[in-house]
Design an enzyme around this catalytic site. Structure first.
Site, PDB file in Angstrom:
ATOM      1  N   ASP A  60      -2.357   2.393  -4.307  1.00 53.85           N
ATOM      2  CA  ASP A  60      -3.577   2.756  -3.588  1.00 53.85           C
ATOM      3  C   ASP A  60      -4.651   1.704  -3.827  1.00 53.85           C
ATOM      4  O   ASP A  60      -4.631   0.976  -4.835  1.00 53.85           O
ATOM      5  CB  ASP A  60      -4.091   4.119  -4.041  1.00 53.85           C
ATOM      6  CG  ASP A  60      -3.141   5.250  -3.645  1.00 53.85           C
ATOM      7  OD1 ASP A  60      -2.437   5.090  -2.629  1.00 53.85           O
ATOM      8  OD2 ASP A  60      -3.104   6.272  -4.356  1.00 53.85           O
ATOM      9  N   HIS A  75       0.814  -1.216   0.000  1.00 48.99           N
ATOM     10  CA  HIS A  75       0.000   0.000   0.000  1.00 48.99           C
ATOM     11  C   HIS A  75       0.851   1.271   0.000  1.00 48.99           C
ATOM     12  O   HIS A  75       0.336   2.366  -0.230  1.00 48.99           O
ATOM     13  CB  HIS A  75      -0.932   0.000   1.225  1.00 48.99           C
ATOM     14  CG  HIS A  75      -2.277   0.602   0.955  1.00 48.99           C
ATOM     15  ND1 HIS A  75      -2.449   1.704   0.129  1.00 48.99           N
ATOM     16  CD2 HIS A  75      -3.516   0.255   1.397  1.00 48.99           C
ATOM     17  CE1 HIS A  75      -3.731   2.012   0.090  1.00 48.99           C
ATOM     18  NE2 HIS A  75      -4.403   1.150   0.835  1.00 48.99           N
TER      19      HIS A  75
END
Length: 413
Positions: free
Chosen positions: A390, A386
């Site tokens: 995204d 992450h």
């Protein structure tokens, strides 16, 4: 003529090897092409064959020692040795004494690159920083010796053989294995080099990334139909029968080409977007897990992917892969469908930004146009970093992947 036995360099990326077995002992006669010792690098084991006949002397490396490439670990003396002990000066060559060489094995970077300034910023991988901190090694000094190149874990390990590490002031907790109570009947299996590397990388994947997950189900009936339609033709042309895994590898690569953020790497200087797609395929061996790499998979046909996959898998099982054939992957696919596992998550294969876990194909009732029908459904789970990707970007990739799995004509046409 006396011959120096050194740790050989096998493959472009090898910097050190671990001695896992001595087939010959000091003082023993060795014939040409006989195996003297066995060493391990990364996750591959190799046998070192004697380049000539003679008597083995001056053995300076013990079982378990990790030795830098090019470091002398023994001598092969022409003729018969007079003793099984360390040879006298009369039977040694004018070369530096092996014991002295073994005591100061210099890392390759230090041998070929002059000291260079780091401009106050040390470029190093997270694992290298952690190992350096644990060993009390100065990254600034190591960076100067490496000519300013980005430091990796192997650089720190090599430095540990060169200098006495400065002891950290904080007490270091004992390893978990040292406090495990072992009772009668328990069995302790010593950690192999492969198992240590796997443990190190799996832990790093958990502690040094922001691993996040998402799962979807796809109807793979058309992929199965495409395989049956193309199987005979590909086998006639390539000599190999394509598997469903070959189609999944190619489809995954096609989805990555549409969403290159998943084909990226984290670095201290920023996110590196990679132009080429090198697909890793997680492969289980009796000794552990390795990840052979199909390079430039985006340029290969299904038939070429099948040939590359079969070749790598066959040589992996035979222990014949070179280190560079297990390096450089930009994304990895892992499948446990052959075990009937319907859904699972995989740890990231650092430094990659994503890995895809492919489950078993299960005949499942689904609703199509208002009617319940039975379709071969497969769950795929994406693990992604992450820090780089995204959630919306990961979701878009999975959407494209599902569309391609359900309409493979988009990929193989």
């Amino acid at each position: 003529m006396n011959t120096s036995i050194v740790m050989p360099k096998v493959g472009l990326t090898m910097t050190e090897g671990k001695i896992v077995e001595w087939r010959k002992q000091a003082g023993e006669r060795v014939e040409k092409d006989e195996v003297i010792f066995v060493f391990e690098t990364e996750k591959v084991t190799f046998e070192f064959e004697s380049p000539s006949a003679g008597t083995l002397t001056s053995v300076t490396a013990e079982l378990g020692d990790v030795v830098a490439v090019g470091t002398q670990i023994a001598m092969l003396v022409a003729g018969e040795a007079t003793s099984t002990e360390a040879p006298s000066a009369a039977c040694e060559t004018p070369a530096p004494e092996p014991a002295a060489v073994a005591a100061t094995p210099a890392p390759l970077a230090a041998a070929v690159a002059p000291p260079a300034a780091t401009n106050g910023k040390v470029r190093a991988t997270p694992l290298a920083r952690r190992l350096a901190a644990e060993a009390g090694i100065s990254l600034e000094q190591l960076a100067a010796q490496s000519g300013g190149q980005r430091l990796r874990a192997q650089d720190v390990r090599a430095a540990q053989q060169n200098v006495a590490a400065t002891q950290v002031t904080a007490p270091i907790a004992a390893p978990v294995a040292s406090v495990v109570e072992i009772t009668q009947g328990d069995r302790v299996v010593p950690l192999s080099g492969m198992r240590r590397i796997i443990a190190e990388r799996m832990l790093a994947a958990k502690t040094q990334t922001a691993a996040t997950y998402m799962t979807l189900s796809a109807d793979v009936s058309r992929v199965m139909e495409a395989r049956w339609a193309l199987m005979d033709m590909i086998e006639a042309e390539r000599g190999v029968r394509p598997t469903l895994t070959d189609f999944f590898l190619k489809i995954c690569a096609a989805a990555l080409a549409k969403h290159p953020v998943l084909n990226a790497r984290w670095s201290d200087d920023g996110v590196v977007w990679l132009d080429r797609i090198h697909m890793g395929m997680a492969t289980a061996l009796d000794e552990g897990l390795i990840v052979p790499v199909i390079t430039d998979i985006e340029t290969k046909s299904i038939g070429e992917v099948a040939v590359a996959r079969q070749d790598l898998a066959t040589r992996a099982r035979a222990g014949q892969l070179l280190p560079e054939e297990m390096h450089g992957s930009t994304f990895t696919l892992s499948s446990l469908g052959m075990f009937g596992v319907e859904e699972f998550t995989s740890n990231l294969n650092l430094p990659e930004a994503g890995i895809l876990a492919v489950g078993a194909i299960i005949e499942t009732p689904v609703v199509v146009s208002g009617e319940v029908v039975i379709r071969p459904m497969m769950k795929v789970t994406l693990t992604y970093d992450h820090r780089i990707v995204d959630g919306a970007k990961a979701g878009a990739f999975m959407q494209t992947l599902k569309a391609m799995l359900e309409n493979p004509i988009l990929v193989i046409a």
